[in-house]
Design an enzyme around this catalytic site. Structure first.
Site, short mmCIF file in Angstrom:
data_model
loop_
_atom_site.label_atom_id
_atom_site.label_comp_id
_atom_site.label_asym_id
_atom_site.label_seq_id
_atom_site.Cartn_x
_atom_site.Cartn_y
_atom_site.Cartn_z
N ASN A 87 0.95 -1.32 -0.16
CA ASN A 87 -0.21 0.33 0.26
C ASN A 87 1.33 1.30 0.08
O ASN A 87 2.27 1.07 1.07
CB ASN A 87 -1.18 -0.15 1.26
CG ASN A 87 -1.64 -0.61 1.29
OD1 ASN A 87 -2.62 -1.05 0.34
ND2 ASN A 87 -2.42 -1.45 2.38
N ALA B 260 4.32 -5.52 2.35
CA ALA B 260 5.24 -5.18 2.35
C ALA B 260 6.16 -4.70 3.60
O ALA B 260 7.43 -5.07 3.72
CB ALA B 260 5.00 -3.42 1.24
N ASN B 261 5.66 -4.67 4.06
CA ASN B 261 6.10 -4.02 6.22
C ASN B 261 6.79 -4.99 6.84
O ASN B 261 8.04 -4.82 6.93
CB ASN B 261 4.84 -3.69 6.69
CG ASN B 261 4.29 -1.61 6.52
OD1 ASN B 261 4.96 -1.59 5.66
ND2 ASN B 261 3.38 -1.74 7.07
N GLY C 109 5.00 -6.49 25.59
CA GLY C 109 5.61 -7.37 24.80
C GLY C 109 4.83 -8.33 24.41
O GLY C 109 3.62 -8.33 24.00
N ASP D 40 5.12 6.39 16.08
CA ASP D 40 3.39 6.04 15.41
C ASP D 40 4.01 4.54 16.42
O ASP D 40 4.60 4.28 15.95
CB ASP D 40 2.81 6.80 15.03
CG ASP D 40 3.94 5.76 13.42
OD1 ASP D 40 4.14 6.09 13.11
OD2 ASP D 40 3.78 7.12 12.38
N GLY E 295 3.61 -3.62 14.56
CA GLY E 295 3.12 -5.20 14.96
C GLY E 295 3.53 -5.76 13.37
O GLY E 295 4.38 -6.47 13.35
N ASP E 296 3.91 -5.65 12.30
CA ASP E 296 4.37 -5.53 11.22
C ASP E 296 6.23 -6.44 11.09
O ASP E 296 6.83 -6.92 11.03
CB ASP E 296 3.86 -4.72 9.56
CG ASP E 296 2.72 -5.09 9.63
OD1 ASP E 296 1.81 -5.67 9.74
OD2 ASP E 296 1.94 -3.94 8.97
N ASN F 110 11.09 -8.07 19.47
CA ASN F 110 9.97 -7.23 20.54
C ASN F 110 10.74 -5.62 20.66
O ASN F 110 10.53 -4.47 20.37
CB ASN F 110 10.05 -7.59 21.97
CG ASN F 110 8.62 -8.68 22.48
OD1 ASN F 110 8.18 -7.98 21.41
ND2 ASN F 110 9.24 -8.88 23.58
N GLY G 33 6.02 6.60 10.08
CA GLY G 33 5.43 5.88 9.12
C GLY G 33 6.17 4.12 9.53
O GLY G 33 6.42 3.37 10.81
O1 RIB Z 1 0.14 -2.28 10.23
C1 RIB Z 1 0.14 -1.19 8.87
C2 RIB Z 1 -0.56 -1.25 8.04
O2 RIB Z 1 -1.34 -1.47 7.62
C3 RIB Z 1 0.41 0.07 7.05
O3 RIB Z 1 1.30 0.11 6.07
C4 RIB Z 1 -0.77 0.01 5.92
O4 RIB Z 1 -0.68 0.11 4.51
C5 RIB Z 1 -2.04 -0.83 6.66
O5 RIB Z 1 -1.28 -1.93 5.81
#
Ligand code: RIB
Length: 299
Positions: free
Chosen positions: A6, A37-38, A218, A239, A244-245, A269, A280
């Site tokens: 995204n 992607a993250n 944690g 932020d 989580g990603d 962690n 971001g």
């Molecule tokens: O988990 C965060 C992501 O959730 C953001 O980067 C956004 O694109 C959504 O997919």
């Protein structure tokens, strides 16, 4: 890795809007994102050879995302550019405490089909997926020939009813406490590691594990007969987008390298804590050496 890509449009606001409310943002930012992607970038930054299967549009955003993924060391041959779709778009509001709200328009992500999975790479030990693409495509990845010999990791986010059908094909399920509440039908999300042991309800095999991320507390890994809690590093988040990603990608990379869940959780962690220190998702993913330094010296 199979997952979403995204463009994130981030609005920084004093307070998140309530239903029906309009609020003014004090900053707008366009950053690369998408759970897939993250997580791919987080895994690559942690040192794993990372291949991604996914889709973008033929628009500028898609070209931008492909280039950024490549710059972060992700192999993008499995990412298709589709003429009839726009690249996935996420509208994100972030308040002053770092809390966020996200609305995703799937775009090309909804066109990632089961037949795009193809054969598994010989050297891929860990397979990682999330739910911003079709559940059927994740099922195809986890049931493709040879997949049962790999570590099949599902980050069941966002929480979707159809995820239940994937759990039997999953070795490691990762959820946050809100997703856990959804999957075990609780009205109130578990807040502590003890309360998160309810995750056992999602386990159907002795070799399965559910990892519940608990934000500032944690993460806890829950097996049928034991659990392991790794506390978080203490941070003031800028932020939490992508934290989580970051955890999922870092953990997958460490397991791919042969580490155990117990040895990998503290470093995953630490990586997630560092991710909250920058704006971001993708720009905030730390390297392995940065995460190791934070784990030993603090953030
Ligand atoms: O988990 C965060 C992501 O959730 C953001 O980067 C956004 O694109 C959504 O997919």
């Amino acid at each position: 890795m199979v997952g979403s890509i995204n463009v994130d449009l981030i609005q920084s606001v004093e307070g998140l809007p309530r239903p029906g409310e309009t609020v003014l943002s004090f900053r707008s930012t366009r950053l690369p994102g998408g759970k897939g992607a993250n997580q791919a970038v987080a895994a690559a930054r942690m040192g794993a050879p990372t291949r991604m299967t996914g889709a973008v549009g033929t628009d500028e955003g898609g070209e931008w995302m492909r280039r950024l993924l490549q710059e972060h060391g992700v192999e993008t041959d499995g990412i298709r550019s589709l003429e009839d779709y726009s690249t996935g778009l996420a509208l994100i509001a972030v308040d002053c405490s770092g809390e966020n709200q996200i609305i995703v328009n799937s775009g090309a992500n909804e066109a990632v089909e089961p037949f795009h999975i193809g054969a598994l790479a010989q050297d891929a030990r860990a397979l990682l997926a999330q739910l911003e693409i079709k559940a059927d495509t994740v099922r195809a990845l986890f049931t493709t020939p040879g997949a049962e010999d790999r570590i099949r990791i599902l980050n069941a986010a966002p929480a979707l009813p159809e995820a239940h059908g994937l759990f039997e094909h999953t070795d490691i399920l990762i959820v946050n406490q809100h997703e856990l509440a959804h999957y075990v039908a609780l009205d109130v999300a578990p807040e502590t590691a003890e309360e998160a042991l309810v995750a056992r309800k999602l386990i159907s095999r002795p070799d399965q594990v559910v990892i519940v991320t608990l934000g500032a507390l944690g993460a806890v890994a829950v097996w049928q007969d034991r659990h392991f809690h790794a506390p978080a590093l203490s941070v003031n988040p800028v932020d939490t987008i992508g934290a989580g990603d970051c955890f999922c990608g870092a953990l997958a990379a460490l397991l791919d390298a042969g580490e155990t869940i117990e040895s990998a959780l503290p470093l995953a962690n630490a990586a997630a804590a560092l991710c909250t220190q920058k704006e971001g998702a993708i720009p905030a993913m730390p390297s392995r050496s940065e995460a190791e330094a934070a784990l030993t010296g603090g953030v």
